[in-house]
Scaffold this motif. Structure first.
Motif, PDB file in Angstrom:
ATOM      1  N   TYR A 197       0.919  -1.211  -0.067  1.00 42.32           N
ATOM      2  CA  TYR A 197       0.133   0.033  -0.009  1.00 42.32           C
ATOM      3  C   TYR A 197       0.755   1.222  -0.013  1.00 42.32           C
ATOM      4  O   TYR A 197       1.963   1.219   0.638  1.00 42.32           O
ATOM      5  N   GLN A 309      -6.200   1.021   4.806  1.00 43.23           N
ATOM      6  CA  GLN A 309      -6.255   0.478   3.589  1.00 43.23           C
ATOM      7  C   GLN A 309      -6.541  -0.836   3.518  1.00 43.23           C
ATOM      8  O   GLN A 309      -7.458  -1.475   2.786  1.00 43.23           O
ATOM      9  N   GLU A 344      -7.268   9.023   9.541  1.00 43.57           N
ATOM     10  CA  GLU A 344      -6.842   8.385   8.162  1.00 43.57           C
ATOM     11  C   GLU A 344      -8.215   7.832   7.764  1.00 43.57           C
ATOM     12  O   GLU A 344      -8.587   7.803   6.404  1.00 43.57           O
ATOM     13  N   ARG A 347     -10.302  10.775   6.144  1.00 46.69           N
ATOM     14  CA  ARG A 347      -9.671  10.766   4.968  1.00 46.69           C
ATOM     15  C   ARG A 347     -10.307  10.111   3.756  1.00 46.69           C
ATOM     16  O   ARG A 347     -10.695  10.293   2.745  1.00 46.69           O
ATOM     17  N   LEU A 348     -10.030   8.651   4.114  1.00 41.25           N
ATOM     18  CA  LEU A 348     -10.534   7.792   2.800  1.00 41.25           C
ATOM     19  C   LEU A 348     -11.923   7.689   2.641  1.00 41.25           C
ATOM     20  O   LEU A 348     -12.216   7.696   1.499  1.00 41.25           O
ATOM     21  N   GLN A 352     -11.755   9.574  -0.801  1.00 44.38           N
ATOM     22  CA  GLN A 352     -11.580   8.537  -1.913  1.00 44.38           C
ATOM     23  C   GLN A 352     -13.072   7.949  -2.201  1.00 44.38           C
ATOM     24  O   GLN A 352     -13.481   7.503  -3.087  1.00 44.38           O
ATOM     25  N   HIS A 353     -13.630   8.065  -1.022  1.00 47.90           N
ATOM     26  CA  HIS A 353     -15.236   7.350  -1.252  1.00 47.90           C
ATOM     27  C   HIS A 353     -16.364   8.442  -1.094  1.00 47.90           C
ATOM     28  O   HIS A 353     -17.558   7.883  -1.285  1.00 47.90           O
TER      29      HIS A 353
END
Length: 830
Positions: A197, A309, A344, A347-348, A352-353
């Motif tokens: 990752y 992740q 984190e 953030r994702l 990202q989503h």
């Protein structure tokens, strides 16, 4: 088992068939691995080769159960708990694996037929250097219990190439050497180069409105480091469940820069690669420098970024809607080191989503839980905001937004209370501003726990009282525990054999079964067997001390043990003052019938902790004088055992008669060494601090030697209610001891050597109340002498300590986490 995709109809279906656990099958496996793994024959194979061979034979059997365990979790779509910890002190795995799989005796038999000894072979195995102290030993115990209870549990951490350090003692001083535990390889781990990752640092945040009109942030121009997984199987006892510990190692996102290499600048060619891979090089870099602190922060983010992740990848392989994440995933933070995982995940989910803030925050809080491990304000982790802004700009922005929304809620509940806002803010004012990681962990978790009843009470009433008012019931207690598989069954086979003979083997998986020993506490035959086991352990430790340190100790003497990290609040210094006082008394009154005593101290000091290292030097200087004085040496010996680790603990703890648990009341969160020592039949001499209180309640006040200030009195004195200089002046014995230390009695060549320790006690307020508890401590030691003289009485006390330690099993601890915090259930397979 590698998990790069989800098992399904298109996958190869492996037959459920396990290799045999009988001697013949094991012998065949040893022969195969001798030939095909180490490429040796019996004539040339070394003990290290045989360790590798035996480890692989056991590993083969673990793999089968490991793969079936993973398939079962997928098949049942089980909710899983992910335990994030910067430390996992697993110790040696060979004997532990053999015992948990139920093939220890068979391994011994097969190896004996080959003219080999399992005990000799295991000595070639290095301790996995993945931790420093109690935090890592607790994490290892909890992993053992999760697998034994068949809970879907994973550990996540860092695969440190070097541990904290190997502690050597040179002229009485601690000297740090690299702890290269991977020098000969690690047969228990599986590299997963396909599980890789990206982890980013630096760069900047770009904010814009996307085509859908949604405000969006993007982290750009960042440096990338790759996190690669290594998996280690964690077997349960008496079950086929084998869980996974996944550790991350840092890999450069680019290999050698050939431009530099071809120009002849070889050093520059590898500089970037080395810089990236330093992230997982060493446990706890010295944080006395800015570079060290920055590396520590990067380590913490590196491991949580890869972990989050990985967790999302696993979840999304079987589920489409991230709103269901808390129903299938529980992420537990072992202290604040992994707290950046909260930012984190946000953030994702946001970047990202594309979830909105409210949905992302609801998912995050419902997913995370946090264990606090400290009451000391200076030990509550904070990070400078400018450092976070430079290394993790997007995360700092998210933390600021969490804080803004949180403080808005506090304002609504407590309008105008600016002092309350200042106290609870995730960002502490100052130059520079600092982010409070414990506050982030509390606000971002649905459950927070302390690790002993007193500790949790103090968290609610003092340390985090404002948060308790804001979130009633969020802060709860789950008392720490230890695994009896490691700390009796493996560490103390002499005692294990006695227990098995008298009450059967049920205690190995149900520690409450030790309660059956109560009926035997006065049985002469059992007392004799119990005492013989203790004496054999003391003889073994005396032999190791002779072999490695060249010192003679008497196994008939009282083995007085203090083993733990060297720190002022743990008060090894108080122990030293008592040793010197005893030394003076013996010299002054040699005719008194003194109980022979061997004082054993072990522990590491952080490399940058000057006073702790000076305490180690004082212990060794005092030992040098005491042990070489013929007037006392047959009645008092002092031994500092270097490089305290899990294996060393397993050598010392079974031999202990007296367990020193003497931290200042209100400073120790729990302790687990206190549990291990009591479980192995040591009588505790301790303050009412941490889990000592619960141990005392369990074993009975008459089987526990209590002394010292309680929490309330200690807090009052620490707040300025005492004059340590006046205490010293009023106590002749104490004054004499301090003058001996300060006048060079133990350091004739450097009489000023220990002045900083005296200044700490006499001029800087004695913050840990060493002098205030000195007299009570001496009286407690006198009680220990009185009790030890009565062999039958002492033996009974020790037996009842063992018999009443059932609730301190990590199995109980994990059950409480599973039921009250994680919401996970067993997922057994055949």
């Amino acid at each position: 088992m590698s998990e790069t995709s989800t098992p399904g109809p298109g996958h190869l279906q492996l037959k459920h068939h396990y290799l045999g656990l009988d001697p013949a099958s094991l012998k065949q496996s040893l022969a195969n691995h001798l030939a095909y793994t180490v490429a040796k024959d019996p004539l040339t194979a070394t003990e290290r080769d045989w360790f590798t061979v035996t480890a692989h034979a056991l590993r083969d059997r673990l793999i089968e159960r490991w793969m079936e365990t993973t398939r079962t979790y997928y098949r049942r779509d089980a909710k899983r708990v992910y335990y994030l910890s910067m430390e996992f002190l697993l110790g040696r795995a060979l004997t532990n694996s053999a015992l948990n799989m139920g093939v220890h005796d068979e391994c011994c038999q097969v190896l004996a037929e080959l003219g080999l000894s399992l005990e000799a072979i295991r000595e070639t195995e290095s301790d996995a250097a993945l931790g420093n102290g109690g935090l890592g030993r607790l994490a290892a115990c909890l992993l053992d219990s999760m697998a034994t209870l068949r809970l879907p549990g994973y550990g996540y951490g860092i695969r440190y190439e070097y541990g904290m350090f190997n502690q050597h003692i040179r002229d009485g001083w601690q000297v740090e050497h690299p702890e290269n535990w991977l020098r000969y390889g690690n047969p228990w781990e599986f590299p997963r180069p396909e599980v890789l990752y990206p982890v980013q640092f630096g760069g900047r945040v770009v904010e814009y409105t996307d085509a859908a009109g949604r405000f969006t942030s993007r982290w750009v121009d960042a440096e990338t480091v790759m996190a690669m997984a290594y998996d280690t199987p964690i077997p349960g006892f008496g079950t086929n469940t084998v869980n996974n510990l996944r550790l991350w190692t840092a890999k450069s996102s680019r290999e050698l820069d050939l431009r530099y290499f071809n120009e002849g600048d070889y050093i520059q060619a590898v500089a970037d690669k080395n810089s990236s891979e330093n992230l997982s090089r060493v446990l706890y870099p010295n944080d006395a420098t800015i570079c060290g602190r920055e590396l520590r922060l990067k380590q913490e983010y590196f491991f949580v970024a890869a972990t989050v992740q990985d967790i999302l990848r696993r979840y999304l392989s079987a589920h489409a809607d991230l709103r269901g994440l808390p129903e299938k995933v529980a992420i537990h933070l072992n202290d604040t080191h992994p707290a950046l995982a909260i930012a984190e995940l946000m953030r994702l989910l946001l970047d990202q989503h594309q979830l909105d803030w409210a949905a992302a925050w609801e998912i995050t809080v419902a997913t995370f839980s946090y264990t606090n491990h400290t009451l000391l304000p200076e030990a509550l982790e904070t990070w400078p905001a400018p450092m976070l802004e430079r290394l993790l700009p997007r995360h700092l922005a998210i933390i600021h937004e969490i804080n803004r929304r949180f403080l808005e809620q506090v304002r609504h509940r407590h309008p105008g209370d600016m002092e309350r806002l200042r106290r609870v803010s995730l960002v502490a004012e100052g130059d520079p501003k600092r982010v409070r990681m414990a506050h982030l962990a509390i606000v971002g978790s649905h459950a927070v726990n302390g690790v002993a009843e007193l500790h949790s009470q103090l968290l609610r009433e003092r340390v985090f009282a404002d948060f308790e008012a804001l979130y009633p019931g969020r802060i709860t207690n789950i008392t720490n525990g230890i695994t009896q598989r490691r700390w009796i069954n493996q560490a103390n086979p002499a005692l294990a054999q006695v227990l098995n003979a008298y009450i059967g083997r049920g205690w190995v998986s149900d520690l409450d079964r030790l309660g059956e020993l109560e009926a035997l506490a006065d049985d002469h035959a059992f007392q004799a067997a119990f005492a013989a086991a203790k004496h054999s352990n003391k003889q073994r430790l005396a032999g190791l001390i002779r072999q490695h340190l060249g010192q003679e100790v008497d196994p008939e003497s009282l083995f007085d043990v203090q083993v733990k990290r060297i720190h002022e609040y743990k008060r090894q210094l108080l122990n030293v003052l008592q040793i010197i006082t005893r030394y003076n008394r013996i010299r002054r009154h040699p005719e008194t019938g003194w109980v022979p005593r061997t004082v054993i101290i072990a522990g590491k000091a952080a490399p940058g902790y000057r006073l702790a290292k000076l305490i180690i030097k004082l212990v060794n200087d005092v030992a040098d004088v005491v042990n070489n004085d013929p007037a006392v040496s047959d009645r008092l010996r002092v031994v500092f055992i270097p490089n305290y680790d899990v294996t060393t603990a397993a050598d010392i703890i079974p031999a202990a008669d007296l367990s020193e648990q003497i931290s200042t009341a209100g400073t120790e969160a729990s302790g687990t060494g206190n549990m291990k020592l009591a479980l192995n039949g040591a009588v505790t001499l301790g303050t009412l601090d941490g889990a000592n209180i619960e141990i005392r309640a369990a074993v009975g006040a008459e089987n526990f030697i209590e002394f010292g200030l309680d929490v309330e009195r200690a807090a009052a004195l620490a707040g300025g209610g005492h004059d340590p200089s006046a205490l010293a002046a009023a106590d002749g014995e104490l004054l004499e001891v301090l003058e001996m230390i300060g006048g060079g009695y133990f350091s004739p060549g450097a009489p000023e050597r220990f002045r900083p320790l005296l200044a700490r006690l006499l001029e800087e307020g004695d913050p840990y109340l060493v002098l205030a508890d000195y007299r009570a401590y001496l009286e407690a030691q006198e009680r220990a002498d009185v009790e030890f003289r009565q062999a039958q009485r002492w033996n009974r006390m020790a037996i009842l300590n063992v018999a009443r330690m059932g609730r301190f099993s990590s199995d109980r601890t994990v059950r409480e986490y599973a039921e009250r915090i994680w919401g996970v259930a067993p997922a057994p397979h055949d």
